[in-house]
Design a protein around this motif. Sequence first.
Motif, PDB file in Angstrom:
ATOM      1  N   LEU A  33      15.518  40.129  62.063  1.00 46.08           N
ATOM      2  CA  LEU A  33      14.799  39.997  63.217  1.00 46.08           C
ATOM      3  C   LEU A  33      13.563  41.151  63.533  1.00 46.08           C
ATOM      4  O   LEU A  33      13.810  42.170  62.893  1.00 46.08           O
ATOM      5  N   THR A  34      12.913  40.962  64.476  1.00 47.80           N
ATOM      6  CA  THR A  34      11.758  41.621  64.769  1.00 47.80           C
ATOM      7  C   THR A  34      12.240  42.564  66.120  1.00 47.80           C
ATOM      8  O   THR A  34      12.619  41.812  67.318  1.00 47.80           O
ATOM      9  N   VAL A  35      12.124  43.839  66.166  1.00 48.16           N
ATOM     10  CA  VAL A  35      12.422  44.525  67.458  1.00 48.16           C
ATOM     11  C   VAL A  35      11.369  44.521  68.224  1.00 48.16           C
ATOM     12  O   VAL A  35      10.131  44.907  67.903  1.00 48.16           O
ATOM     13  N   ASN A  36      11.390  44.044  69.539  1.00 46.10           N
ATOM     14  CA  ASN A  36      10.143  43.934  70.368  1.00 46.10           C
ATOM     15  C   ASN A  36      10.155  45.161  71.327  1.00 46.10           C
ATOM     16  O   ASN A  36       9.151  45.281  71.989  1.00 46.10           O
ATOM     17  N   ALA A  37      11.008  45.836  71.612  1.00 43.50           N
ATOM     18  CA  ALA A  37      11.239  46.996  72.547  1.00 43.50           C
ATOM     19  C   ALA A  37      12.270  47.955  72.175  1.00 43.50           C
ATOM     20  O   ALA A  37      13.117  47.543  71.688  1.00 43.50           O
TER      21      ALA A  37
ATOM     22  N   LYS B 172      15.598  45.685  71.846  1.00 41.59           N
ATOM     23  CA  LYS B 172      15.149  44.110  72.485  1.00 41.59           C
ATOM     24  C   LYS B 172      15.031  43.243  71.177  1.00 41.59           C
ATOM     25  O   LYS B 172      14.132  43.481  70.676  1.00 41.59           O
ATOM     26  N   LEU B 173      15.515  42.143  71.378  1.00 40.34           N
ATOM     27  CA  LEU B 173      15.286  41.181  70.386  1.00 40.34           C
ATOM     28  C   LEU B 173      14.825  39.812  71.196  1.00 40.34           C
ATOM     29  O   LEU B 173      15.557  39.579  72.305  1.00 40.34           O
ATOM     30  N   THR B 174      13.836  39.115  70.751  1.00 40.43           N
ATOM     31  CA  THR B 174      13.379  37.793  71.417  1.00 40.43           C
ATOM     32  C   THR B 174      13.604  36.817  70.530  1.00 40.43           C
ATOM     33  O   THR B 174      13.097  36.780  69.473  1.00 40.43           O
ATOM     34  N   ILE B 175      14.625  35.803  70.691  1.00 42.09           N
ATOM     35  CA  ILE B 175      15.351  34.845  69.792  1.00 42.09           C
ATOM     36  C   ILE B 175      14.341  33.431  70.176  1.00 42.09           C
ATOM     37  O   ILE B 175      14.722  32.915  71.358  1.00 42.09           O
ATOM     38  N   VAL B 176      13.699  32.879  69.322  1.00 42.77           N
ATOM     39  CA  VAL B 176      13.239  31.362  69.666  1.00 42.77           C
ATOM     40  C   VAL B 176      14.079  30.549  69.499  1.00 42.77           C
ATOM     41  O   VAL B 176      15.404  30.699  68.796  1.00 42.77           O
TER      42      VAL B 176
END
Length: 221
Positions: free
Chosen positions: A146-150, A157-161
Amino acid sequence: MFTGIIEAVGEIRRIEPKGQDVTLEIATGKLDLSDVKLGDSIASNGVCLTVVALSSDSFCADLSTETLKRSNFASASRGARVNLEKAVTPTTRLGGHLVSGHVDALAEVVSRESTGRAIEFWLQAPEHLARYITEKGSICIDGISLTVNAVDGARFKLTIVPHTADETTMKGFQTGTKVNLEVDQIARYIERLMLGDKAAVSEAQPQSDVMALLGRTGFLK
């Protein structure tokens, strides 16, 4: 070695305590086991497990006290769902990042919020791992790349599609869920290399000394 791209979601079929260790049987769902043999590795919730027994729809693995101490398998129960990925081959697409399956510690989900069709999670990492987590860097959560967004201190924070939520166990994550965390390998190796000759000293280098060394050499601004 793994990529963090989940191939199937399995289920714990059996938990057999053996002294301080545990043997797990994991039903593998849609995971293709036709090319798996005894001794192969399968990442299960991001933990690299060695196949010690195999059937047409499941495999068994032994979990040591070290694995139980560092992962959420210590509190696993029969019927729990797990993310599965077979080890990479030379022709595998590296769709995620390099994942070893050697879990560092547990992180905890501290918030969950829907944003459009996505789900935003904030997670709390142990403080000693915070220095390895950076905005737009990679992280492995329960085996998922996963990509760390903040980043805010030891929280990230993780944003999960929708696709990731549907194809992994993340849709079931709630506030308080404990997850397996593996930080980016490259960050760990850089820190160790920057110690130079001090890496051979038997006592652990204080974190303050490590950070000062990284600052002097231009890695911290």
